[in-house]
Scaffold this motif. Structure first.
Motif, short mmCIF file in Angstrom:
data_model
loop_
_atom_site.label_atom_id
_atom_site.label_comp_id
_atom_site.label_asym_id
_atom_site.label_seq_id
_atom_site.Cartn_x
_atom_site.Cartn_y
_atom_site.Cartn_z
N PHE A 1 -58.13 14.75 -19.34
CA PHE A 1 -56.99 14.97 -18.45
C PHE A 1 -57.52 15.22 -17.04
O PHE A 1 -57.12 14.59 -16.08
N SER A 2 -58.46 16.12 -16.96
CA SER A 2 -59.25 16.42 -15.77
C SER A 2 -58.41 16.61 -14.51
O SER A 2 -57.24 17.01 -14.57
N ARG A 3 -59.05 16.36 -13.39
CA ARG A 3 -58.39 16.56 -12.10
C ARG A 3 -58.32 15.24 -11.34
O ARG A 3 -59.02 14.30 -11.66
N MET A 4 -57.50 15.24 -10.31
CA MET A 4 -57.44 14.11 -9.40
C MET A 4 -58.08 14.55 -8.08
O MET A 4 -57.76 15.64 -7.59
N HIS B 1 -58.09 13.89 -4.30
CA HIS B 1 -57.28 13.20 -3.29
C HIS B 1 -58.07 13.03 -2.01
O HIS B 1 -58.59 14.00 -1.49
N VAL C 1 -56.80 8.12 -4.37
CA VAL C 1 -57.04 9.22 -5.31
C VAL C 1 -57.96 8.73 -6.44
O VAL C 1 -57.86 7.59 -6.90
N TRP D 1 -59.45 9.55 -10.21
CA TRP D 1 -59.28 10.31 -11.45
C TRP D 1 -60.66 10.71 -11.94
O TRP D 1 -61.49 9.84 -12.26
N ASN E 1 -64.26 6.25 -12.08
CA ASN E 1 -63.20 5.30 -11.72
C ASN E 1 -63.21 5.00 -10.22
O ASN E 1 -63.58 5.85 -9.42
N PRO E 2 -62.74 3.82 -9.87
CA PRO E 2 -62.53 3.57 -8.44
C PRO E 2 -61.28 4.32 -7.99
O PRO E 2 -60.49 4.75 -8.82
N ALA E 3 -61.16 4.48 -6.68
CA ALA E 3 -59.96 5.14 -6.16
C ALA E 3 -58.76 4.25 -6.43
O ALA E 3 -58.83 3.03 -6.27
N MET E 4 -57.67 4.84 -6.84
CA MET E 4 -56.49 4.01 -7.14
C MET E 4 -55.38 4.24 -6.12
O MET E 4 -55.50 5.09 -5.25
N ASN F 1 -57.91 0.59 -12.23
CA ASN F 1 -59.34 0.32 -12.07
C ASN F 1 -59.64 -1.14 -11.74
O ASN F 1 -60.55 -1.74 -12.27
N GLU G 1 -59.51 -2.00 -8.28
CA GLU G 1 -59.54 -1.98 -6.81
C GLU G 1 -60.95 -2.15 -6.26
O GLU G 1 -61.51 -1.23 -5.70
N PHE G 2 -61.51 -3.33 -6.44
CA PHE G 2 -62.89 -3.52 -5.99
C PHE G 2 -63.04 -4.52 -4.84
O PHE G 2 -64.11 -4.70 -4.32
N ARG H 1 -48.47 13.57 -14.65
CA ARG H 1 -49.44 14.49 -15.24
C ARG H 1 -48.76 15.78 -15.71
O ARG H 1 -49.12 16.36 -16.73
#
Lengths: 478, 480, 243
Positions: free
Chosen positions: A73-76, A78, A98, A100, A107-110, B129, B131-132, B302
Motif C-alpha cells: 500500500f505504502s506511500r505516494m 508527490h 507522483v 508510488w 515505479n516511474p512517476a505517474m 507505469n 511514462e517513459f 487509497r
C-alpha cells in the motif's frame, strides 16, 4: 554622440506604429502567460499539498495490518511544483507528478499533467518563457532589420559616415537601443514572474533566496539570447543591400532557428536515441533483476542476509548467530530481495536518465545552429522544470521507498518471529515511519547542468557581436 | 498573358533561382522527414501492440492449460493453488492503429494505447507505469507530416506569394507592365495560383511518397485500399487549409502596399494563427476548465482501499447478501487473499466511479469550449481534423480508456460471484468470454463532427477572395 | 494627318490640389511634342492619365479615337510607354526582359524579331544577352523603347526619358525618337531639358502649376526666349505633384 544616436533611434521606435503595436502584443501575451501559468501551477501546487496531507492521513489510519501489506500500500511521493513553473513549465507536465513507493517495484512517476491538458497544447506550448523565446525575437527583428539597410537605402548612412560619424559608434548606439528594449521587456517579465512566485511560495521546499537567484540567472541567459538576436539582426542589416531583403532573411532565420530547429532537434534526438517503450523497459528490467539475484545458498546472498539483519538489530552478528536468531524469515527474504533488486532498479533508471541525457547532448550539438535550443535547455533547468530536476526527485523518492519498505520489513523481521505473514503490526506502528522530506535541488545543480548550454549561448553571442563589429566597423558598406 | 507563357516566365523568374529551389527542397525534406518520423512511431506502436497481445495470449494459454489439468485430475493435479480463478484472467486491450496513423502522431505518443485489463488492478492503476517517453520531444510535440503542413505550408505560400504584385510595383516595373495592356487582376491571380500550385505540388509529391512508404511495410502498415479514402480526406483538408492561407495572402497582397508591409503583416498573421492562438487558447482553456485533480482521485482511491481492507469482512458479507446463490456453493478452493483483493478493487472502483465520471465530463466540457476556438484559427481546426483522420486524437484515446474500464467492470460483474465464492471458472465458460474490442466511431462520423470550422474557414476564404478582387481594382501601378 | 493623342479639357485634382487643369492638347502622327515644365507642373500626371494609371477628375484623354476611361484595354494596346526609370528584372537578360514584357501584353514574337528590335533601338547584340543588372541607364531606356516598339504602338509616351543619360546616349536616343516619328509615330515626351526639346520637338508645350501656358514652335525659340522661359517657368512649383 552615442547619446544622440540612442535618442534618434528611440524617437523612431516611438513613432513607428508597428514596433509599438508588436510591443503591446508582446506585453499582452506576457500578461496572459503569467495569469494562465500562475492559475494552472498554483492549482497544481494546492493539489499536491492536499494530496500529500491526505496520503499521510490514510497511511496512519491503516490500523492493525501486516507490514508487508502496508509496504505494498505504502506511500505516494508527490513531486512539488517548481515555483518558476509558471514562468517556464518546461517538461514538468510531461514527467509524472507522483511516485508510488511500492514494495518490490521502483515505479516511474505517474499522472503526467499533459495527459489531462487540451490536445491543442501539443501544437505549441504557451508560457512567459515561450513568449520570450518565440515572440521577442520578432520584436528585435522588427526594430532592427532596417536600421542599417534602411539608412543605406535612404542614403542617410552615406551622409552620416561621410560627415565623420564613427560606424562603430553608430552600430553601438543602435545595438544599445534594440537590445535595451528587448531587455526591458525581459526584465519586466522575469521580475514580475519571480515576484509572484515568491509571494506564492509555500511549504514546497524551495527557498526565497534560491528563487531570487534563479530569477537573476534567467535574466542573464535570456539577456544573452537578446544579445545574440540583436547582433544577428544588425549583422544581416549590415550585409544585405535592401531593408526588404534583410527582413525576409531575418524572418527566415527566425522560422528555422526558433520555430523549426528546436522541434526538429527533439525529434531527431528521439529517433537517434529512442526512449524505451514501457513493455521493453519492464522486460529488460525484469531480466536484469533476475540476472542480478544470487542463488539463496550463495555466499553473496548470505552476505546480504547478514547485512540486513545487522542493520535491523543495530549491531554486528557473531559467527553462526544468523541461523539461530528468532526472526521472521519471510521478512528477511523480502528485505534481502529488496536490497538486491534496488541495485538493478537503480541501474535501469540510471540508464533511462542517461538516455535522456544522450538526447539532450545531441540537441545541444544541434544548438550550434540555433541558440534557441540552448536557451530552452537553460530556461527549463533554471526554472526547475527539466529532466534533471525530475531525476533528482526520482532518486530521492527511491531512497524514501527503500526506507519505508525497510521499516516495514524490519518490523516484521524483529517482531513477527514465527508468525510468517500472519503477523500484524499495531495501529500506532505507522507513526514511526519517517515522512518524505524532499528538498528540491538548489540553483547550483541547475548551473552545473546548464554550463555547456551556457557556453554555447555565450559563443553564439560573442560570435554574433564580433561579426557585427567586424562588418560594421570602418569596412561598412555605405 | 497566355498560360504557357506565364508558366515559362514564372518558373524562370521564381523557381529557377537557387534560393527558391533550396527552399522547396528543404520543405519537401521536412515533409518527408515528418512522414517517416510518423511512420516510425506508428510502427513502434503497432509492434508494441502485437507484443502485448502475444504476451497476454501466452500467459492465458498457460493459465488455461493449468485449468484443464485441474479439470482432468481434480485435486490430484499439481497446479498452483489459485488455478482457474477468474481473477487471474487478463485481457489484452489496445487501440487499433488507423490506416493513416503515420500522418499525424497526435496524442498517441502521450496517452496509453494498450494495456492489460486485469481485476487485480483498480481502475486508477489500469494503465500505469508507461511514462517513459522523452519528455522534451513530448513537450515540443511529435513531429509528423501533418504538423509540418500546418506550420510550414502557409510559410512557403507566404514566401512565394507575398510580393506577387508588390515586387513589380516596388521596383517601378508595374507601370511598364500595365502599359503593355495586361490587367493587374489577371496578372495577380495567374501568378498567385501558379506559385501556389508549385508549392502544393511539392506538398502532395512528398505526401504521396509518405503514403506509399507507409503501405504494408512495417508492422503498422495498411493496404492502399484502406489508406486511400483517408488520404483523400487528408488531401482535401490540405487543399482547404492551403486555400485559406492563399486567400489571406491574396487579401493582404492586393492591398496596394509595399512588399515589406505584406511580408510583415503575413508573418504576423502566421505567427498569430499557427502559434499564438492555439497556445493561448489551450493555456486559457486549461486555466478556465481545470480537470478534477488526479492526485485527489488517487488519494480518494487509497482512502477507500484502506477502509475496505479494514472492513473487509463486512464487505464480503454484503456481497454475499447481494448474491444469495453463492451460499449454496461447495467448499472453497481458492486462497482467501484473491477474494479479498477482488472485493477491495471492486469497492474502490465503485467508490471512485463518480470521480472518473467527473473527469470525463470536465474534459468534455473543456473540449467543447475549445471547439469554439477552432473558428479562430485554421491551425487549430486543421490540427483537430488531422488527428481525427489519423485516429490519434485525444478523444479517441479517451474513448479507448473508457471502453477498457467498462470492459473490466462488465467482466467483474460476470465473474464476481465465482471469485467471492472462491470457485474456479470452467474452461468452457472461459472460452465463451468475449475479448476486448475497441468500438471506434467510423471515419465519416468522426470527420463530420470536426467539419464545421473547416467549412467556416472555406467560407471565410471565399470572402477574402472577393475582397482581394475588389481591392485589385484600385491597385495603382505607380508608387505613391 | 491623324490625331493619335488628344487631351480634351483634361483635369486631375488630388483633394484640394489641382495637378492638371483643363489641358487641351493633341499630338499627330509623325509629330513629337515635348511638355516642358518644372517638377510638379503636371507633365507626369498628363502621361499617367493617358496611360489610365490615374482617372481624370473631368475631361478626357483620347488615344487614336478611343477614350481611355471608356476602353482602357483598347487604348493601352495602342500606347507605348517609357518611364523615367525603366525598371527591369535584374536577373534576366535584355532579350529575356523584352520577351517577358511582350508576353505580358499577350503578344508573342520570335527571337529574331526581338533581336531586330534591339538592333533598331541601337542595343548591340552582345549586350542583349547580358543580365540587365549590369546595364547603364541608357541601355535600360533602349530596352524600354524596344518594349514600346514591340507591341507596334503608334503613340509613345515618354516620361523624362533623357534624365540621367550622358550626352552621347541622349543624342542617340533623340535620333531614335526622330526616326520613329518619321515612320509615323506620335510622341509625347515630358522633360525639363529646354535644349533637347528645342532640338527634338515639333511643338513645345510649356506647363506651369497644372496649366498649359504656352505652345511654341522650336524655330521661334532663340537664346533670349529660352532664357525667358527658364526664368518664368522652370523653377519648382510649390505645389507637389502627386503621382
Amino acid at each position: 554622440m552615442i547619446g544622440a544616436i540612442i535618442g534618434k533611434e528611440l524617437t523612431e521606435i516611438r513613432r513607428d506604429g508597428r514596433a509599438l503595436g508588436l510591443l503591446g502584443i508582446v506585453g499582452l501575451l506576457l500578461v496572459l502567460g503569467l495569469t494562465t501559468g500562475l492559475a494552472t501551477e498554483n492549482a497544481r501546487e494546492r493539489e499536491v499539498l492536499q494530496a500529500q496531507a491526505d496520503d499521510a492521513a490514510v497511511f496512519l489510519e491503516q490500523g492493525e495490518k501486516n507490514p508487508h501489506s502496508a509496504a505494498h500500500f505504502s506511500r505516494m511521493a508527490h513531486k512539488p511544483v517548481a515555483p518558476l513553473a509558471s514562468f517556464d513549465p518546461g517538461v514538468a507536465a510531461y514527467m509524472g507528478q507522483v511516485i508510488w513507493l511500492e514494495a518490490h517495484s521502483r515505479n516511474p512517476a505517474m499522472f503526467r499533467a499533459a495527459e489531462d491538458a487540451p490536445g491543442l497544447s501539443r501544437l505549441e506550448n504557451f508560457s512567459i518563457a515561450g513568449v520570450l523565446t518565440l515572440i521577442l525575437p520578432l520584436l528585435v527583428v522588427l526594430l532592427g532589420y532596417g536600421s542599417i539597410a534602411g539608412e543605406r537605402e535612404r542614403g542617410t548612412l552615406r551622409q552620416l559616415v561621410g560627415s565623420g560619424a564613427s560606424p562603430t559608434r553608430l552600430l553601438l548606439g543602435k545595438f544599445t537601443v534594440i537590445a535595451g528594449v528587448g531587455f526591458a521587456v525581459l526584465a519586466a517579465a522575469v521580475a514580475i514572474s519571480t515576484t509572484f512566485s515568491l509571494l506564492s511560495l509555500s511549504e514546497s521546499g524551495y527557498s526565497g533566496g534560491d528563487l531570487a537567484l534563479r530569477g537573476l540567472s534567467l535574466l542573464l541567459v535570456y539577456g544573452l539570447y537578446i544579445v545574440c538576436l540583436t547582433a544577428l539582426t544588425l549583422l544581416v542589416s549590415l550585409l544585405v543591400a535592401e531593408a526588404r531583403t534583410a527582413l525576409l532573411l531575418l524572418l527566415g532565420i527566425w522560422v528555422v532557428t526558433v520555430v523549426g530547429l528546436p522541434r526538429l532537434s527533439a525529434s531527431i534526438a528521439e529517433q537517434v536515441y529512442p526512449s524505451p517503450d514501457s513493455a521493453s523497459f519492464w522486460e529488460d528490467t525484469r531480466a536484469s533483476l533476475q540476472a542480478n539475484r544470487p542463488p539463496s545458498d550463495s555466499e553473496d546472498y548470505v552476505a546480504v542476509e547478514r547485512e540486513v539483519v545487522e542493520r535491523a538489530l543495530g549491531r554486528e552478528l557473531r559467527e553462526g548467530e544468523l541461523d539461530d536468531l528468532e526472526i521472521n524469515r519471510g521478512a528477511l527474504r523480502l528485505e534481502v530481495s529488496e536490497v538486491i533488486d534496488t541495485e538493478a532498479y537503480n541501474a535501469a533508471y540510471a540508464e533511462l536518465f542517461a538516455n535522456y541525457e544522450r538526447q539532450k547532448n545531441l540537441r545541444q550539438m544541434l544548438s550550434i545552429f540555433s541558440p534557441a535550443i540552448a536557451l530552452q535547455h537553460l530556461s527549463r533547468t533554471l526554472s526547475g522544470t527539466d529532466v534533471s530536476a525530475h531525476e533528482h526527485f526520482s532518486v530521492e523518492a527511491e531512497i524514501q521507498r527503500n526506507n519505508i519498505v525497510r521499516a516495514m520489513n524490519e518490523d516484521m523481521l524483529l517482531n513477527g518471529a514465527g508468525e510468517s505473514f500472519g503477523y500484524l503490526a499495531p495501529p500506532e506502528f505507522w507513526e514511526s515511519v519517517p515522512e518524505f522530506d524532499y528538498r528540491p535541488p538548489s540553483v547550483a545543480l541547475a548551473w552545473s547542468e546548464g554550463i555547456r548550454d551556457l557556453t554555447i549561448l555565450l559563443l553564439w553571442g560573442l560570435a554574433a557581436v564580433a561579426a557585427m563589429f567586424w562588418f560594421g566597423g570602418n569596412r561598412v558598406r555605405v | 498573358m497566355r498560360m504557357t507563357d506565364l508558366i515559362a516566365c514564372e518558373s524562370k523568374m521564381q523557381f529557377q533561382r537557387i534560393s527558391s529551389l533550396l527552399l522547396l527542397l528543404a520543405f519537401a525534406a521536412v515533409l518527408v522527414y515528418g512522414g517517416l518520423a510518423g511512420k516510425t512511431e506508428r510502427d513502434d506502436r503497432a509492434a508494441a501492440i502485437a507484443g502485448h497481445h502475444a504476451e497476454i495470449a501466452e500467459a492465458m494459454d498457460e493459465w488455461l492449460a493449468d485449468l484443464r489439468e485441474l479439470e482432468r485430475l481434480g485435486s490430484a493435479a499439481e497446479v498452483p493453488p489459485a488455478t482457474g480463478s477468474a481473477m487471474d484472467v487478463s485481457f489484452a486491450s489496445s487501440l487499433p492503429q488507423a490506416p493513416l496513423a503515420d500522418f499525424a502522431v497526435g496524442q498517441s505518443d502521450l496517452m496509453p494505447f494498450l494495456g492489460e485489463i486485469s481485476l487485480w488492478d483498480p481502475d486508477i492503476r489500469l494503465f500505469s507505469n508507461y511514462e517513459f517517453a522523452d519528455p522534451v520531444s513530448l513537450a515540443l510535440g511529435g513531429f509528423d507530416i501533418s504538423k509540418a503542413v500546418i506550420l510550414f505550408l502557409p510559410l512557403l505560400l507566404i514566401v512565394f506569394c507575398f510580393d506577387v504584385i508588390a515586387a513589380d510595383r516596388d521596383a517601378g516595373r508595374l507601370g511598364l507592365a500595365v502599359a503593355q495592356g495586361v490587367s493587374v487582376k489577371r496578372l495577380f491571380w495567374q501568378r498567385l495560383l501558379f506559385r501556389a500550385a508549385v508549392v502544393l505540388l511539392v506538398t502532395f509529391a512528398a505526401a504521396l511518397y509518405v503514403l506509399a512508404s507507409g503501405l504494408s511495410s512495417g508492422p503498422g502498415g495498411a493496404g492502399l485500399g484502406e489508406r486511400l479514402p483517408a488520404f483523400a480526406f487528408w488531401s482535401l483538408l490540405v487543399l482547404a487549409y492551403g486555400f485559406f492561407w492563399l486567400m489571406l495572402i491574396a487579401w493582404v497582397a492586393s492591398a496596394n502596399k509595399s512588399g515589406e508591409f505584406n511580408v510583415l503583416a503575413l508573418l504576423g498573421l502566421w505567427a498569430g494563427l499557427t502559434l499564438v492562438v492555439p497556445a493561448a487558447t489551450s493555456a486559457t482553456a486549461e486555466a478556465l476548465y481545470p480537470t478534477p485533480s488526479r492526485l485527489a482521485y488517487l488519494a480518494d482511491a487509497r482512502e477507500v482501499e484502506n477502509e475496505t481492507r479494514l472492513a473487509e469482512a463486512d464487505v464480503a458479507n454484503q456481497f454475499m447478501l447481494d448474491h444469495p446463490e453463492l451460499l449454496v456453493n461447495q467448499e472453497s478452493e481458492i486462497p482467501a487473499f484473491v477474494q479479498s483483493a477482488f472485493l477491495v478493487t471492486s469497492t474502490v472502483d465503485e467508490a471512485t466511479r463518480p470521480i472518473v465520471d467527473d473527469f470525463e465530463s470536465a474534459l468534455q466540457s473543456r473540449e467543447s469550449a475549445i471547439g469554439l476556438f477552432r473558428f479562430l484559427s485554421p491551425a487549430v481546426a486543421a490540427h483537430g481534423l488531422f488527428n481525427e483522420l489519423a485516429g490519434t486524437s485525444a478523444r479517441r484515446h479517451q474513448d479507448y480508456l473508457t471502453q477498457a474500464r467498462n470492459f473490466k467492470a462488465d467482466y467483474a460483474e460476470l465473474v464476481g460471484p465465482n471469485i467471492v465464492a472462491k470457485q474456479p471458472i470452467d474452461s468452457g465458460f472461459y472460452q465463451a468470454i468475449p475479448e476486448f474490442r475497441f468500438a471506434g466511431v467510423p471515419l465519416r462520423a468522426r470527420m463530420s463532427r470536426e467539419m464545421a470550422p473547416m467549412i467556416f474557414l472555406i467560407l471565410l476564404s471565399i470572402g477574402m477572395m472577393s475582397l482581394a478582387n475588389r481591392q485589385l481594382r484600385s491597385v495603382s501601378p505607380i508608387n505613391d | 494627318m491623324s490625331e493619335l493623342l488628344r487631351a480634351k479639357d483634361l483635369t486631375k485634382a488630388f483633394r484640394s490640389n489641382t495637378a492638371l487643369n483643363g489641358l487641351n492638347l493633341s499630338v499627330n502622327e509623325k509629330e513629337i511634342v515635348c511638355l516642358l515644365g518644372a517638377n510638379g507642373a503636371g507633365k507626369t500626371t498628363t502621361i499617367n492619365l493617358f496611360l489610365g494609371f490615374l482617372e481624370p477628375t473631368s475631361g478626357a484623354a483620347i488615344v487614336d479615337g478611343t477614350e481611355v476611361t471608356a476602353d482602357l484595354k483598347r487604348a493601352r494596346s495602342k500606347l507605348g510607354y517609357v518611364p523615367e526609370q525603366v525598371s527591369l528584372y535584374p536577373t534576366l537578360t535584355g532579350l529575356e526582359n523584352l520577351d517577358y514584357f511582350v508576353k505580358l501584353g499577350g503578344g508573342h514574337r520570335d527571337e529574331s524579331h526581338l533581336r531586330g528590335l534591339l538592333d533598331q533601338v541601337g542595343l548591340d547584340q552582345g549586350a542583349a544577352d547580358q543580365k540587365v543588372g549590369a546595364y547603364s541607364k541608357g541601355m535600360r531606356q533602349k530596352i524600354g523603347l524596344a518594349i514600346a516598339l514591340a507591341k507596334g504602338a503608334r503613340a509613345l509616351l515618354l516620361d523624362e526619358p533623357l534624365s540621367g543619360l550622358d550626352p552621347s546616349a541622349a543624342n542617340e536616343f533623340c535620333r531614335l525618337l526622330r526616326q520613329l516619328a518619321d515612320n509615323g509615330a506620335a510622341v509625347l515626351m515630358a522633360t525639363h531639358d529646354l535644349f533637347r526639346a528645342r532640338e527634338l520637338a515639333d511643338r513645345i508645350g510649356i506647363m506651369k502649376s497644372g496649366t498649359l501656358v504656352e505652345v511654341l514652335s522650336p524655330e521661334s525659340l532663340d537664346q533670349a526666349a529660352l532664357e525667358q522661359i527658364y526664368l518664368n517657368h522652370m523653377h519648382d512649383d510649390e505645389t507637389v505633384e502627386e503621382a
